[in-house]
Design an enzyme around this catalytic site. Structure first.
Site, PDB file in Angstrom:
ATOM      1  CE1 TYR A 234       7.201  -1.783  -2.553  1.00 41.34           C
ATOM      2  CE2 TYR A 234       9.324  -0.738  -2.297  1.00 41.34           C
ATOM      3  CZ  TYR A 234       7.994  -0.836  -1.961  1.00 41.34           C
ATOM      4  OH  TYR A 234       7.485   0.034  -1.039  1.00 41.34           O
TER       5      TYR A 234
ATOM      6  CG  HIS B 200       0.385  -6.600  -4.389  1.00 44.07           C
ATOM      7  ND1 HIS B 200       1.731  -6.795  -4.579  1.00 44.07           N
ATOM      8  CD2 HIS B 200       0.286  -5.516  -3.565  1.00 44.07           C
ATOM      9  CE1 HIS B 200       2.409  -5.885  -3.903  1.00 44.07           C
ATOM     10  NE2 HIS B 200       1.554  -5.086  -3.281  1.00 44.07           N
ATOM     11  CD  GLU B 201      -2.995  -3.233  -3.419  1.00 40.69           C
ATOM     12  OE1 GLU B 201      -2.943  -3.075  -2.187  1.00 40.69           O
ATOM     13  OE2 GLU B 201      -2.107  -2.813  -4.179  1.00 40.69           O
TER      14      GLU B 201
ATOM     15  CG  HIS C 222       5.433  -4.299  -0.289  1.00 41.39           C
ATOM     16  ND1 HIS C 222       5.199  -3.006   0.091  1.00 41.39           N
ATOM     17  CD2 HIS C 222       4.452  -4.618  -1.169  1.00 41.39           C
ATOM     18  CE1 HIS C 222       4.115  -2.554  -0.529  1.00 41.39           C
ATOM     19  NE2 HIS C 222       3.646  -3.524  -1.295  1.00 41.39           N
TER      20      HIS C 222
ATOM     21  CG  HIS D  68      -0.655  -5.195   0.987  1.00 43.24           C
ATOM     22  ND1 HIS D  68       0.573  -5.394   1.551  1.00 43.24           N
ATOM     23  CD2 HIS D  68      -0.430  -4.530  -0.176  1.00 43.24           C
ATOM     24  CE1 HIS D  68       1.510  -4.876   0.762  1.00 43.24           C
ATOM     25  NE2 HIS D  68       0.919  -4.346  -0.308  1.00 43.24           N
TER      26      HIS D  68
END
Lengths: 43, 650
Positions: free
Chosen positions: B148, B89-90, B99, B93
């Site tokens: 999310y 996930h990071e 998101h 980014h």
């Protein structure tokens, strides 16, 4: 011999913590929960 | 994020700072492997490139969006962030992804419940217009690893995000692996056409059987079918979904003669990394004498027609279900995979079948734990005395014995799977170092999707920290099980000692367990790998750099080379070389100045050499003298004998 229950260490303390929960608990107020904006950089 | 300036090169330079936890370091490398398998993004240790990602243990888990062109760009993998999906996930980014629910079209798919958001956190639910953010013509993705979860920033107990299709309410916020659409978006953003480590997937659904060919040098053939009366009744691809729909390949051993062979060859495959893992499902309904041989046919300049090499054999009694097999290969040149079925001499009612083949240039898991009748376990009350399932014992390559336990109904939270890793007493314990140091045990609950690239398996790793002390007992958690463990016994009654468990009560929720293909053919597969990661203790590269606002120039690329004993590192032809310190009567030598020499040593060596030469010369002289003396003594004796014989004759 009777089976004994061994001690266990739970990394998550029985809570499913998402990325945002982890950051929230640390008091971080990052953009959208986990995004570091450019102007937040330490010069 | 829109803008070419935010893109990274396809191979991203990185630094793993020493502040990172060891488990995080190992998992970051595993996350890189997922990128290599599923995308065209690769990673390499930083060698002075202008921009690079530095991963460190900061407070929390965070990243910037896109390449900020700032030289060193940080990603923080802090406490509790050492999860595979969190790291993916990071990095997504950093690769340029916001998101998922901030897409310009998100209101068509989710409803943000404003009154349930914590005060001051409303900005976290902003969305971007299509001038800032591009969704690259990929549909809204409830399954994205970038979405999310429904509870994000809630002020009470009610969800802050409602999915407009209610079935997805528990799907959003998954932290397992990339979704199919995550991969599609990343591939479009970076113009990916291939990946580094993926090679082949085949579920035999198409008639061309993925370009596989039946050999002409055998006397039987593999058949592409949907069902065998003696099993399997279903193919594996659609197991539990549809009968008589999916195909698999079957070698019938119920007819023919012992020794009959059916050989199936894959298309040509071109390796890049030199190590591969072949994974496939196998169903045996034949006899225990039947044999499946896995071979590779390697093509080199010396052997343009190919050389066959046996890499694995599967043989055994029919068990009546699909088994999962892995075969490690180490092929460097063009090759084919060869499946050779051989009929045995014992009577057979069926044969054996293969399905859902995947070949990738990745490492195979070390152990496979198959839990059958899983739906029953999931629906039943807590199992046994402790409500746990224990894996068979397994050994790490270093010789440590481990066990994984799964608590199907969770410990106190009934809707979670719990997972713990324990050391157990083993055959090598007397010869091992205790407490056990830096063994990373990776436990994967396999998503059994037929295509390895679309799997969203659930992964957690546990690393044995030799300094970790249990609060309750004051003992080292990873100490010898005979010392810190408790009595336990295997199903066959053998007694052993089980050390304390370490893991998570929140391995996976039951809701997530029931989606994807975690349960297939009413079974789950848990893949376990144990690696020694002690080489990751020091990963930081202390490159000396001069930094301007937008440019970084490397002046020293050799700090990581590791000159010892105060040796000075210089760069010669782009390679680091050590210049070793020298004193009046001492000096250091070796590639890294690792060996010390002194003047006394030289004197000692000279004297020792002189004495050795003197001794050798003395031995030679003595031996020579003895030989000559012996020789002349023989001659004198011969003359004396002759005189005596002559005297007797007269």
């Amino acid at each position: 011999l009777p089976v004994q229950t061994p001690f266990e260490t739970d990394e998550d303390n029985e809570i499913e913590q998402d990325i945002f929960d982890i950051n929230e608990a640390l008091g971080l107020n990052l953009f959208e929960g986990d995004i570091k904006l450019e102007n937040e950089r330490n010069s | 994020i829109i803008g070419d300036e935010y893109r990274w090169p396809h191979t991203i330079p990185y630094v793993l700072e020493d502040s990172l936890e060891m488990n995080a370091k190992g998992l970051i490398l595993k996350a890189f492997e997922q990128y290599r398998l599923k995308t065209c993004i690769d990673f390499k240790p930083w060698e002075g490139e202008r921009n690079y990602i530095s991963v460190f243990k900061g407070s929390g888990c965070w990243s910037s969006v896109g390449n900020r062109q700032q030289g060193r760009q940080e990603i923080s993998i802090g406490q509790s962030c050492d999860r595979l999906a969190t790291i993916e996930h990071e990095f997504l980014h950093a690769l340029g992804f916001w998101h998922e629910q901030s897409r310009s079209d998100r209101d068509d798919y989710v409803t943000i419940m404003r009154d349930r958001i914590q005060a001051g956190r409303e900005h976290n639910f902003n969305k971007y217009d299509d001038k800032t953010s591009d969704f690259l013509n990929v549909p809204y993705d409830y399954t994205s690893v970038m979405h999310y979860s429904k509870t994000a920033f809630m002020n009470g107990t009610e969800p802050t995000i409602l999915t407009n299709i209610p079935a997805f309410i528990d799907v959003i916020g998954q932290r397992m692996d990339f979704s199919e659409y995550d991969i599609q978006k990343l591939s479009r953003l970076y113009n990916c056409t291939s990946s580094l480590s993926f090679m082949e997937t085949c579920s035999f659904e198409l008639e061309n059987v993925c370009g596989m060919v039946q050999s002409t040098e055998d006397n039987d053939d593999w058949q592409r079918i949907t069902q065998v009366s003696s099993g399997p009744q279903d193919d594996h691809t659609y197991a539990g979904i549809c009968q008589e729909t999916g195909y698999f390949l079957h070698f019938n051993t119920s007819t023919g003669n012992p020794g009959d062979r059916a050989v199936l060859e894959s298309r040509f495959l071109y390796p890049k990394r030199g190590f591969q893992c072949l994974q496939f499902y196998y169903f045996n309904s034949g006899s225990e004498g039947d044999q499946l041989n896995i071979l590779v046919k390697e093509y080199t300049e010396e052997n343009p027609n190919g050389t066959l090499r046996l890499v694995g054999t599967i043989q055994g009694s029919p068990v009546g279900y699909w088994e999962l097999h892995h075969v490690s290969l180490n092929v460097m040149s063009k090759f084919r995979i060869v499946f050779e079925g051989v009929k045995g001499s014992t009577a057979s009612n069926g044969g054996f079948s293969i399905d859902d083949i995947n070949l990738s240039e990745t490492a195979c898991p070390h152990h496979v734990w198959h839990i059958r009748n899983f739906t029953h376990l999931l629906n039943s009350s807590p199992l046994g005395l402790e409500g746990k399932l224990y894996s068979p014992p397994f050994y790490s390559p270093e010789g440590y014995a481990f066990e994984v336990s799964i608590y199907v109904n969770g410990s106190t939270t009934p809707f979670n799977l719990a997972m713990y890793v324990s050391l157990i007493s083993g055959a090598n314990d007397d010869f091992l170092q205790w407490p056990c140091a830096w063994q990373q045990v990776t436990v994967v609950l396999l998503d059994q999707h037929p295509d390895i690239r679309q799997r969203m398996s659930n992964v957690r790793s546990v690393t044995t920290d030799p300094t970790y002390v249990q609060e309750s007992s004051g003992e080292y958690l990873w100490d010898r099980p005979n010392k810190v463990g408790t009595n336990a016994s295997f199903p066959n009654g053998t007694q052993f000692m089980r050390g304390p468990g370490y893991g998570t009560s929140a391995f996976l929720t039951h809701e997530r367990l029931k989606i994807r293909d975690f349960i297939k053919d009413d079974g789950v597969f848990i893949l376990i790998t144990t690696e020694d990661i002690s080489h990751l203790i020091s990963t930081e590269q202390n490159f000396t750099t001069t930094q301007t606002p937008h440019q970084m120039t490397t002046t020293d690329v050799c700090a990581a080379y590791g000159c010892q004993n105060d040796g000075i590192c210089i760069v010669v032809d782009g390679k680091p070389v050590c210049r070793c310190p020298v004193g009046v009567d001492w000096w250091y030598t070796g590639d890294k100045c690792e060996t010390k020499g002194t003047k006394e040593n030289t004197v000692i060596i000279a004297v020792a050499s002189s004495l050795s030469i003197f001794a050798v010369m003395l031995i030679i002289t003595v031996v020579t003298a003895c030989c000559i003396k012996k020789k002349y003594r023989k001659k004198i004796n011969a003359i004396n004998n002759l005189k005596f014989q002559n005297a007797s004759a007269f």
